[in-house]
Enzyme design. Structure first.
Site, mmCIF file in Angstrom:
data_model
loop_
_atom_site.group_PDB
_atom_site.id
_atom_site.type_symbol
_atom_site.label_atom_id
_atom_site.label_comp_id
_atom_site.label_asym_id
_atom_site.label_seq_id
_atom_site.Cartn_x
_atom_site.Cartn_y
_atom_site.Cartn_z
ATOM 1 N N TYR A 172 -6.421 28.959 -4.854
ATOM 2 C CA TYR A 172 -6.994 29.302 -6.010
ATOM 3 C C TYR A 172 -6.883 29.444 -7.433
ATOM 4 O O TYR A 172 -5.322 29.804 -7.558
ATOM 5 C CB TYR A 172 -8.465 29.885 -5.599
ATOM 6 N N PRO A 173 -7.020 28.424 -8.365
ATOM 7 C CA PRO A 173 -6.517 28.803 -9.376
ATOM 8 C C PRO A 173 -8.094 30.150 -10.276
ATOM 9 O O PRO A 173 -8.886 29.707 -9.788
ATOM 10 C CB PRO A 173 -7.800 27.251 -10.513
#
Length: 276
Positions: A172-173
């Site tokens: 995930y960013p």
């Protein structure tokens, strides 16, 4: 109080490695349109490509069957940006690749956090909290041992070796908030470092269950960092993310992008895992 020369910070420029996450959907209509013989040939071609890349020196490639948001994902790490750039083109050039629709990609670079505990920090802790004499041989030995340990830690972050025995991959960013009243970048460095130390302490409690790689994307992609978690089960991913969100560094200042979860597989499992 003055400390001996063993506490002087080493100034060294380190270059991280490019890291790429790619996610695809399978165009089933196009795949079916290849016909039985065409599909068989396409599978053999792509499985052969995966095998050759698995043995390529310098390239770390992690294929994963994605749950939900996509069908297929790849995480790639290599010292050279040109090799990373060529990877997606190699996929697109295969027959199976022409049946893949890009869903999401993320480019980042490995790094060692600026908030890491320095030898100077550790030296002050030895004096202020443990009462050690900075002129003593014991003090110098402790600082030297810490410096060696941190050198290995930093090198592992800048030149990561992805784990092979963890089957679950979660990516995930994220970024730090910049809104009025909670702008991470207006906090003094010392306060940011204190908050990140607490955040890291929470993460270390899961070291036996989760391996984490944080990569920098500032100027490279739409978010500031990419977080990749390797685990043996979904619960471990859920637990570490849940616990770390209670730290102020996350609860107040972190913003998260989409989560992509996949299960690793090898070339021999390509057809069965993706139901091709």
């Amino acid at each position: 109080m003055r400390y001996v020369d063993a506490t002087v910070e080493a100034k060294e420029t380190r270059t991280g490695w490019p890291v790429l996450h790619l996610y695809y959907r399978i165009d089933r209509w196009r795949w079916e349109g290849l016909g039985a013989n065409g599909r068989t040939a396409a599978l053999e071609e792509f499985a052969g490509w995966m095998r050759s890349r698995a043995g390529e020196e310098g390239l770390q490639l992690v294929p994963n069957a994605v749950v939900g948001k996509a069908d297929l994902g790849f995480m790639a790490v290599h010292p050279e940006a040109r090799r990373i750039q060529a990877l997606s083109q190699e996929i697109a050039a295969t027959t199976f690749g022409r049946c893949l629709v890009p869903v999401y990609s993320f480019l980042s670079i490995s790094e060692a956090t600026e908030y890491v505990t320095t030898p100077g920090d550790y030296a002050r802790e030895l004096v202020d909290e443990k009462g050690m004499d900075p002129a003593s041989p014991e003090f110098a030995a402790a600082v030297a041992k810490f410096r060696e340990r941190m050198e290995a830690y930093v090198d592992a972050r800048v030149h990561p070796r992805l784990p092979r025995d963890f089957t679950v991959l979660c990516f995930y960013p994220m970024r730090k908030a910049r809104t009025d009243g909670r702008n991470w970048y207006t906090l003094p460095f010392g306060e940011r470092k204190r908050l990140m130390a607490g955040h890291g302490e929470t993460g270390r409690r899961f070291a036996h269950r989760v391996t984490q790689l944080i990569t920098s994307a500032t100027g490279l992609d739409d978010w500031e960092w990419g977080v990749t978690l390797f685990a043996r089960d979904l619960a471990s991913v859920r637990d570490v993310v849940y616990e770390m969100r209670f730290d102020p560094a996350s609860a107040v200042y972190a913003e998260f992008g989409p989560f992509y979860v996949g299960l690793r597989f090898g070339p021999d499992d390509l057809a069965s895992v993706l139901r091709l």
